[in-house]
Design a protein around this motif. Structure first.
Motif, PDB file in Angstrom:
ATOM      1  N   LEU A 121       0.864  -1.183   0.000  1.00  0.00           N
ATOM      2  CA  LEU A 121       0.000   0.000   0.000  1.00  0.00           C
ATOM      3  C   LEU A 121       0.893   1.223   0.000  1.00  0.00           C
ATOM      4  O   LEU A 121       1.854   1.317   0.775  1.00  0.00           O
ATOM      5  N   VAL A 122       0.597   2.142  -0.904  1.00  0.00           N
ATOM      6  CA  VAL A 122       1.442   3.318  -1.084  1.00  0.00           C
ATOM      7  C   VAL A 122       0.784   4.530  -0.432  1.00  0.00           C
ATOM      8  O   VAL A 122      -0.405   4.788  -0.647  1.00  0.00           O
ATOM      9  N   ASP A 123       1.558   5.226   0.361  1.00  0.00           N
ATOM     10  CA  ASP A 123       1.132   6.480   0.979  1.00  0.00           C
ATOM     11  C   ASP A 123       0.773   7.465  -0.149  1.00  0.00           C
ATOM     12  O   ASP A 123       1.599   7.729  -1.023  1.00  0.00           O
ATOM     13  N   PRO A 124      -0.464   7.999  -0.135  1.00  0.00           N
ATOM     14  CA  PRO A 124      -0.874   8.851  -1.259  1.00  0.00           C
ATOM     15  C   PRO A 124      -0.303  10.263  -1.229  1.00  0.00           C
ATOM     16  O   PRO A 124      -0.564  11.046  -2.143  1.00  0.00           O
ATOM     17  N   SER A 125       0.497  10.613  -0.203  1.00  0.00           N
ATOM     18  CA  SER A 125       1.027  11.985  -0.144  1.00  0.00           C
ATOM     19  C   SER A 125       1.894  12.289  -1.365  1.00  0.00           C
ATOM     20  O   SER A 125       2.342  11.388  -2.064  1.00  0.00           O
ATOM     21  N   ASN A 126       2.173  13.556  -1.526  1.00  0.00           N
ATOM     22  CA  ASN A 126       3.051  14.022  -2.608  1.00  0.00           C
ATOM     23  C   ASN A 126       2.574  13.588  -3.983  1.00  0.00           C
ATOM     24  O   ASN A 126       3.372  13.150  -4.820  1.00  0.00           O
ATOM     25  N   GLN A 127       1.274  13.689  -4.195  1.00  0.00           N
ATOM     26  CA  GLN A 127       0.714  13.446  -5.540  1.00  0.00           C
ATOM     27  C   GLN A 127       0.884  12.024  -6.048  1.00  0.00           C
ATOM     28  O   GLN A 127       0.715  11.786  -7.248  1.00  0.00           O
ATOM     29  N   MET A 128       1.206  11.085  -5.150  1.00  0.00           N
ATOM     30  CA  MET A 128       1.348   9.718  -5.653  1.00  0.00           C
ATOM     31  C   MET A 128       0.027   9.236  -6.245  1.00  0.00           C
ATOM     32  O   MET A 128       0.000   8.365  -7.102  1.00  0.00           O
ATOM     33  N   ASP A 129      -1.070   9.824  -5.766  1.00  0.00           N
ATOM     34  CA  ASP A 129      -2.380   9.419  -6.289  1.00  0.00           C
ATOM     35  C   ASP A 129      -2.729  10.127  -7.598  1.00  0.00           C
ATOM     36  O   ASP A 129      -3.668   9.730  -8.274  1.00  0.00           O
ATOM     37  N   GLU A 130      -2.016  11.173  -7.942  1.00  0.00           N
ATOM     38  CA  GLU A 130      -2.390  11.931  -9.146  1.00  0.00           C
ATOM     39  C   GLU A 130      -1.454  11.703 -10.316  1.00  0.00           C
ATOM     40  O   GLU A 130      -1.785  12.005 -11.451  1.00  0.00           O
ATOM     41  N   LEU A 131      -0.260  11.220 -10.021  1.00  0.00           N
ATOM     42  CA  LEU A 131       0.732  11.076 -11.091  1.00  0.00           C
ATOM     43  C   LEU A 131       0.682   9.711 -11.763  1.00  0.00           C
ATOM     44  O   LEU A 131       1.055   9.574 -12.925  1.00  0.00           O
ATOM     45  N   PHE A 132       0.241   8.707 -10.987  1.00  0.00           N
ATOM     46  CA  PHE A 132       0.322   7.331 -11.482  1.00  0.00           C
ATOM     47  C   PHE A 132      -1.043   6.668 -11.532  1.00  0.00           C
ATOM     48  O   PHE A 132      -1.870   6.862 -10.639  1.00  0.00           O
ATOM     49  N   CYS A 133      -1.235   5.849 -12.552  1.00  0.00           N
ATOM     50  CA  CYS A 133      -2.440   5.013 -12.615  1.00  0.00           C
ATOM     51  C   CYS A 133      -2.319   3.898 -11.571  1.00  0.00           C
ATOM     52  O   CYS A 133      -1.221   3.555 -11.130  1.00  0.00           O
ATOM     53  N   GLU A 134      -3.437   3.322 -11.236  1.00  0.00           N
ATOM     54  CA  GLU A 134      -3.440   2.152 -10.361  1.00  0.00           C
ATOM     55  C   GLU A 134      -2.777   0.987 -11.102  1.00  0.00           C
ATOM     56  O   GLU A 134      -3.164   0.671 -12.226  1.00  0.00           O
ATOM     57  N   PRO A 135      -1.794   0.344 -10.493  1.00  0.00           N
ATOM     58  CA  PRO A 135      -1.133  -0.747 -11.229  1.00  0.00           C
ATOM     59  C   PRO A 135      -1.862  -2.088 -11.151  1.00  0.00           C
ATOM     60  O   PRO A 135      -1.689  -2.926 -12.037  1.00  0.00           O
ATOM     61  N   PHE A 136      -2.649  -2.291 -10.091  1.00  0.00           N
ATOM     62  CA  PHE A 136      -3.246  -3.621  -9.901  1.00  0.00           C
ATOM     63  C   PHE A 136      -4.729  -3.593 -10.281  1.00  0.00           C
ATOM     64  O   PHE A 136      -5.478  -2.752  -9.766  1.00  0.00           O
ATOM     65  N   PRO A 137      -5.154  -4.499 -11.144  1.00  0.00           N
ATOM     66  CA  PRO A 137      -6.552  -4.488 -11.580  1.00  0.00           C
ATOM     67  C   PRO A 137      -7.516  -4.790 -10.428  1.00  0.00           C
ATOM     68  O   PRO A 137      -7.228  -5.630  -9.576  1.00  0.00           O
ATOM     69  N   GLY A 138      -8.613  -4.063 -10.402  1.00  0.00           N
ATOM     70  CA  GLY A 138      -9.701  -4.395  -9.489  1.00  0.00           C
ATOM     71  C   GLY A 138      -9.477  -4.025  -8.041  1.00  0.00           C
ATOM     72  O   GLY A 138     -10.199  -4.500  -7.153  1.00  0.00           O
TER      73      GLY A 138
END
Ligand code: GDP
Length: 485
Positions: A121-138
């Protein structure tokens, strides 16, 4: 059929089975479109790696946020006590520092999670949620905002629950008899930051891994590419050898599997590529990273860059100014596009000016481009990180790369592209002339692990970890670092 104008052969959208099929293409266009932009198709993943990734995706779905297993694990974390054999175990990766560091950290945490059967599980701080697509389906790889360890982003070398401090304070012991599973805490903080201490580094020892395997939640902070260290843990070696028969392509596979630009960033990449790079016969990427602001406009660094590209014949040399009535270019003379990335524009302006002012000895046309010059590293600014990510990605689409030693920004580009770069030596502080030689050809495209442990876990004494395995060697840019070759 024109649908893959830039690749040499029909693009392999799923990168030889590395990527899972069946994800929505529109919500993350880069995942399937990037292969159309890559001349170099990259290395093929091993069948074992492909099988492992599909199994890991299943684990992420079964144990990820919004599942019963996750809710139960969160309850256990709240009680603070470990349980006998939990259904699912987790590693949380804290995201901090520059984008290159964050990508190396998350890639390292992912490999550790995959090797130990943990959910990442990746900490969403520092735009980690906005820069990258979700890598794992579903499922999502983002740590939910209501994670109960509220202050986890402030964990540091002083945190009492760090594995190193728990060893130091004898809360835990990996020596036989090791702390019994029932007395283990529900979580441990792994401080694997560049400033970490001797006890923290015990993470890279087999006995400690055995103990940690019984801790349900691990929270990891690292700004390093720790993968070469994982190769030194005996318990992981057999699995790593089958997953990665080509040791110099570990990060290459990890980064292409995990990190896909979101649609906005992909727009930055695709538009720039089509406008400035697509039509050239050869694309040369030059990444200029000045760690010392005094080198932002240094004639010595400029000289270093030009002597590197001319000596290594990466770009055509220039005729003396008097000779600028150069021969008309031969029919079909090659055209080269240079993509420069840097926080400043001075080097770009100068190199562009040289190729305008003077003719090339070969008659070929050289165009020089730089997408942005942000001035300085900025934190927590959305557009800044988006540009940085787009530029790393554009560099990775180049046929030839010149990177700056020590820079994780360059490491990401070379890994994504599958390109073994020429590396500019880091400039000494008191720069009075260009480093000579100006650059070297790296032995592999792998990133360097900048702060490895130097300890023999079995003999319990200091050891040069760059001398243990033939495929884990010292880096050329950071001499005490380790890299896979
Ligand atoms: P490192 O410091 O070189 O190891 O690379 P990092 O990516 O970890 O941190 C440097 C940060 O500075 C990047 O994430 C960007 O925010 C910024 N930066 C450095 N070089 C460039 C560049 O060439 N282009 C852009 N857009 N940003 C850069």
């Amino acid at each position: 059929d024109g649908s893959f104008p830039y690749a040499r052969s029909p693009p392999d959208k799923l990168l030889g089975g590395l990527l899972p099929d069946g994800l929505d293409e529109r919500s993350c266009r880069s995942r399937y479109e990037s292969s159309m932009y890559r001349r170099n198709p990259g290395r093929r993943p091993s069948p074992h790696l492909i099988a492992k990734l599909r199994k890991h995706e299943e684990l992420q779905r079964r144990c990820g946020p919004n599942t019963n297993a996750y809710n139960l694990a969160i309850e256990q974390l709240r009680t603070g006590k470990s349980v006998g054999s939990p259904e699912c175990k987790y590693v949380v990766s804290i995201s901090y520092r520059g984008l290159g560091n964050r990508i190396l950290a998350a890639a390292s945490a992912f490999l550790y999670a995959a090797l130990t059967g943990r959910v990442l599980l990746v900490d969403p701080s520092n735009q980690m949620d906005e820069l990258f697509c979700e890598p794992f389906p579903g499922t999502t790889w983002l740590l939910p905002r209501d994670f109960p360890l509220a202050s986890y982003t402030n964990f540091s070398i002083d945190t009492a629950e760090s594995y190193g401090n728990m060893l130091r304070n004898k809360v835990l012991s990996a020596d036989a008899p090791a702390t019994p599973a029932a007395e283990l805490p529900a979580f441990a903080y792994l401080h694997l930051d560049h400033d970490y201490g001797h006890e923290d580094k015990m993470f890279f020892c087999d006995d400690d891994q055995r103990l940690l395997s019984n801790v349900q939640w691990l929270v990891m902070r690292t700004d390093l590419y720790t993968v070469p260290g994982l190769f030194l843990v005996t318990a992981f070696q057999e699995e790593l050898d089958t997953l990665f028969p080509e040791r110099d392509a570990v990060f290459h596979h990890l980064v292409r599997y995990l990190f896909h630009p979101t649609n906005h960033v992909w727009g930055l990449v695709a538009r720039y590529y089509r406008a400035y790079l697509a039509r050239a016969d050869l694309r040369v990427g030059i990444q200029v990273r000045n760690f010392d602001p005094r080198h932002a406009q240094s004639p010595h660094v400029l000289h270093q860059i030009t002597s590197c590209v001319w000596r290594e014949k990466l770009l055509p040399e220039l005729l003396a100014t008097e000779e600028h009535a150069a021969p008309a270019p031969a029919q079909g003379a090659r055209s080269t596009a240079v993509l420069m990335t840097s926080l400043r524009s001075w080097y770009y302006e100068n190199i562009k000016g040289m190729y305008w002012d003077r003719a090339t000895a070969t008659g070929e046309a050289v165009s020089v481009h730089q997408p942005s010059h942000e001035g300085q590293q900025q934190f927590g600014k959305r557009s800044h990180d988006g540009k940085a990510w787009a530029e790393m990605y554009l560099l990775s689409l180049c046929d030839v790369l010149v990177t700056s030693g020590w820079s994780t920004f360059g490491y990401v580009a070379q890994g994504l592209g599958g390109v073994r770069p020429w590396v500019l030596h880091k400039q000494p502080d008191n720069l009075t002339s260009a480093p000579d030689p100006p650059c070297f050809r790296d032995v592999s495209m792998e990133p360097c692990f900048h702060a490895p442990h130097v300890y023999d876990c079995k003999m319990k004494r200091g050891m040069d970890t760059g001398e243990v395995l033939p495929h884990v060697r010292h880096c050329q840019d950071v001499s005490w670092g380790l890299k896979l070759v």
